[in-house]
Design a protein around this motif. Structure first.
Motif, PDB file in Angstrom:
ATOM      1  N   ALA A  48     107.563 -23.122 131.476  1.00 30.71           N
ATOM      2  CA  ALA A  48     106.441 -23.644 132.092  1.00 30.71           C
ATOM      3  C   ALA A  48     105.399 -22.868 132.716  1.00 30.71           C
ATOM      4  O   ALA A  48     104.015 -23.118 132.714  1.00 30.71           O
ATOM      5  N   SER A  49     105.901 -21.764 133.153  1.00 29.02           N
ATOM      6  CA  SER A  49     104.816 -20.917 134.174  1.00 29.02           C
ATOM      7  C   SER A  49     103.708 -20.376 133.249  1.00 29.02           C
ATOM      8  O   SER A  49     102.471 -20.211 133.762  1.00 29.02           O
ATOM      9  N   PRO A  50     103.714 -19.894 132.092  1.00 31.50           N
ATOM     10  CA  PRO A  50     102.673 -19.312 131.358  1.00 31.50           C
ATOM     11  C   PRO A  50     101.587 -20.649 131.145  1.00 31.50           C
ATOM     12  O   PRO A  50     100.401 -19.956 131.088  1.00 31.50           O
ATOM     13  N   TYR A  51     102.040 -21.767 130.957  1.00 30.40           N
ATOM     14  CA  TYR A  51     101.222 -22.798 130.640  1.00 30.40           C
ATOM     15  C   TYR A  51     100.356 -22.986 132.059  1.00 30.40           C
ATOM     16  O   TYR A  51      99.148 -23.315 132.080  1.00 30.40           O
ATOM     17  N   HIS A  86     107.717 -11.706 130.050  1.00 37.68           N
ATOM     18  CA  HIS A  86     106.503 -11.670 130.273  1.00 37.68           C
ATOM     19  C   HIS A  86     106.079 -12.322 128.741  1.00 37.68           C
ATOM     20  O   HIS A  86     106.489 -12.092 127.553  1.00 37.68           O
ATOM     21  N   ALA A  87     104.902 -13.080 129.006  1.00 39.53           N
ATOM     22  CA  ALA A  87     103.962 -13.293 127.847  1.00 39.53           C
ATOM     23  C   ALA A  87     102.723 -12.322 127.705  1.00 39.53           C
ATOM     24  O   ALA A  87     102.005 -12.268 128.748  1.00 39.53           O
ATOM     25  N   VAL A  88     102.622 -11.769 126.636  1.00 37.76           N
ATOM     26  CA  VAL A  88     101.532 -10.753 126.540  1.00 37.76           C
ATOM     27  C   VAL A  88     100.528 -11.062 125.438  1.00 37.76           C
ATOM     28  O   VAL A  88     101.233 -11.681 124.175  1.00 37.76           O
ATOM     29  N   HIS A  89      99.409 -10.624 125.149  1.00 43.40           N
ATOM     30  CA  HIS A  89      98.695 -10.435 123.789  1.00 43.40           C
ATOM     31  C   HIS A  89      99.597  -9.400 122.883  1.00 43.40           C
ATOM     32  O   HIS A  89     100.149  -8.402 123.418  1.00 43.40           O
ATOM     33  N   ALA A  90      99.642  -9.912 121.742  1.00 40.81           N
ATOM     34  CA  ALA A  90     100.397  -9.283 120.668  1.00 40.81           C
ATOM     35  C   ALA A  90     100.028  -7.719 120.389  1.00 40.81           C
ATOM     36  O   ALA A  90     100.695  -6.904 120.271  1.00 40.81           O
ATOM     37  N   GLU A  91      98.748  -7.492 120.630  1.00 42.84           N
ATOM     38  CA  GLU A  91      98.258  -6.191 120.493  1.00 42.84           C
ATOM     39  C   GLU A  91      98.706  -5.362 121.705  1.00 42.84           C
ATOM     40  O   GLU A  91      98.733  -4.096 121.500  1.00 42.84           O
ATOM     41  N   ASP A  92      98.962  -5.893 122.786  1.00 40.11           N
ATOM     42  CA  ASP A  92      99.553  -4.967 124.150  1.00 40.11           C
ATOM     43  C   ASP A  92     101.098  -4.862 123.797  1.00 40.11           C
ATOM     44  O   ASP A  92     101.586  -3.910 124.564  1.00 40.11           O
ATOM     45  N   TYR A  93     101.617  -5.602 122.945  1.00 35.77           N
ATOM     46  CA  TYR A  93     103.242  -5.670 123.075  1.00 35.77           C
ATOM     47  C   TYR A  93     103.635  -3.965 122.871  1.00 35.77           C
ATOM     48  O   TYR A  93     104.524  -3.427 123.596  1.00 35.77           O
TER      49      TYR A  93
END
Length: 390
Positions: A48-51, A86-93
């Motif tokens: 739930a935390s990223p939301y 962590h949830a990150v933008h795909a370009e940062d992975y």
């Protein structure tokens, strides 16, 4: 000719810079992927935390937008900084993963992996087959079975524990209400290769410089210790990377004389900039992204919200600082139970109530029992706090 010394940054200026870059002074109209890229990384141990994090930061946030971003892999969830999810933008992975290579190598292919009798060379041998098998999403059970077929039942658990954190894997969407359920599935991240484990690897060094620039964009100004804490990398490596960045970063005097680093011309709001109340989710990134957590958490409150086992409770943010905790109310019509650690003004309670109405609507559309398993911590809070149902 002598240069005029720079005025040291104050703690409150550091606080306001963080809030501005983390979109907590004013909700932003950015899209979900762009919002994630702006704030750099969302802690995602709890689904739930990223939301909740994006609800706090984006105006008109629609959770379906994050569902779609995860499904389309424009935002990805993986083991990264501090060896946590962590949830990150795909370009940062890719650069983040490369910068973390020495840390992940040491932490996941270390003693516990070695206890199985396997070596890092065995991991390198296993990785291509594992990633090929995970080209389509695989459950933990399926991947454990694959590992068992390769190394035997007696080595399976230790080998999978190491490979799960070390291999370049994304978490694959599994089930509602928060895209990821309690039983994870994994899919190969699609990286062509991994750098060596050495800090001296040019690819690792370049990736660390990228990570530092991204970190400063979302969390700066910051000290060497802050950067090292955020990524869990060695301070020596951080100092070397900052030196290599040259004029891409500027050095500023910190409150105690410690050098701080930032991007040139980055926004640093005035210390008296108003900061609206917020209801932060568990493990919100601003609580954990610094070695000096007093930037956001008053030292007296730190042990109340960051428990000894690492749990970080949902918090009330008042005037830019942690002022208490909150949890969903599961009976009697729902809502949010807020516990303030010190007296709050009527206007602040009204503002928190408005936030709670919006958050309650988000939880009602998904799961009103979010964070329920952590409710036992409330019995351990000190007496004397003001508790209100919002």
């Amino acid at each position: 000719m002598s240069l005029t010394p720079l005025t040291p940054l104050t703690p409150r200026e550091l606080n306001r810079a963080t809030l501005a870059r983390q979109l907590l002074l004013e909700r932003s109209p950015l899209s979900v992927p762009d919002g994630v890229r702006q704030v750099v990384a969302l802690q995602a141990q709890h689904p739930a935390s990223p939301y909740v994090a994006l609800w706090n930061r984006l105006g008109g946030f629609d959770p379906a937008g994050l569902d779609a971003a995860f499904a389309g892999r424009s935002v990805v969830k993986a083991t990264l900084m501090r060896i946590t999810l962590h949830a990150v933008h795909a370009e940062d992975y890719a650069p983040f993963r490369a910068a973390m290579q020495p840390t992940l190598y040491g932490a996941r292919l270390g003693a516990r992996f070695a206890e199985t009798g396997l070596t890092p060379a065995d991991a390198a041998r296993l990785l291509p087959g594992l990633l090929e098998f995970a080209r389509t999403p695989r459950t933990s059970a399926e991947l454990r079975a694959w590992v068992e077929a390769e190394v035997g039942a007696e080595r399976r658990d230790g080998a999978w524990w190491g490979l799960k954190g070390y291999a370049p894997l994304h978490h694959a969407p599994t089930e509602p209400p928060w895209t990821f359920g309690q039983r994870p599935s994994f899919v190969a991240a699609g990286l062509d290769s991994l750098p060596t484990r050495a800090d001296s690897d040019p690819h690792v060094q370049e990736a660390l410089r990228t990570l530092i620039l991204r970190y400063l964009s979302g969390f700066g100004p910051a000290s060497v210790a802050d950067v090292a804490q955020f990524a869990l990398v060695r301070r020596t490596a951080v100092r070397q990377a900052l030196a290599a960045l040259g004029e891409a970063v500027e050095q500023l005097p910190g409150p105690d004389g410690t050098p701080y680093y930032d991007l040139p011309d980055a926004a640093r709001p005035d210390a008296d900039t108003p900061a609206p109340p917020r209801l932060l989710g568990m493990w919100d990134s601003i609580l954990l992204a610094y070695a000096d957590r007093a930037r956001v958490i008053p030292p007296a409150y730190r042990p109340l919200v960051i428990r000894r086992n690492g749990d970080v409770l949902p918090t009330l943010l008042v005037d830019g600082e942690v002022a208490g905790v909150w949890r969903p109310v599961e009976d009697g019509g729902g809502g949010i139970e807020a516990t303030a650690f010190h007296p709050l003004s009527p206007a602040t309670w009204d503002a928190l109530a408005a936030e709670a109405r919006s958050l309650t609507a988000l939880l009602a559309s998904r799961d009103t029992t979010a964070y329920r398993r952590y409710g036992h911590w409330w019995a351990k809070l000190p007496e004397g706090g003001e508790v209100r149902r919002l």
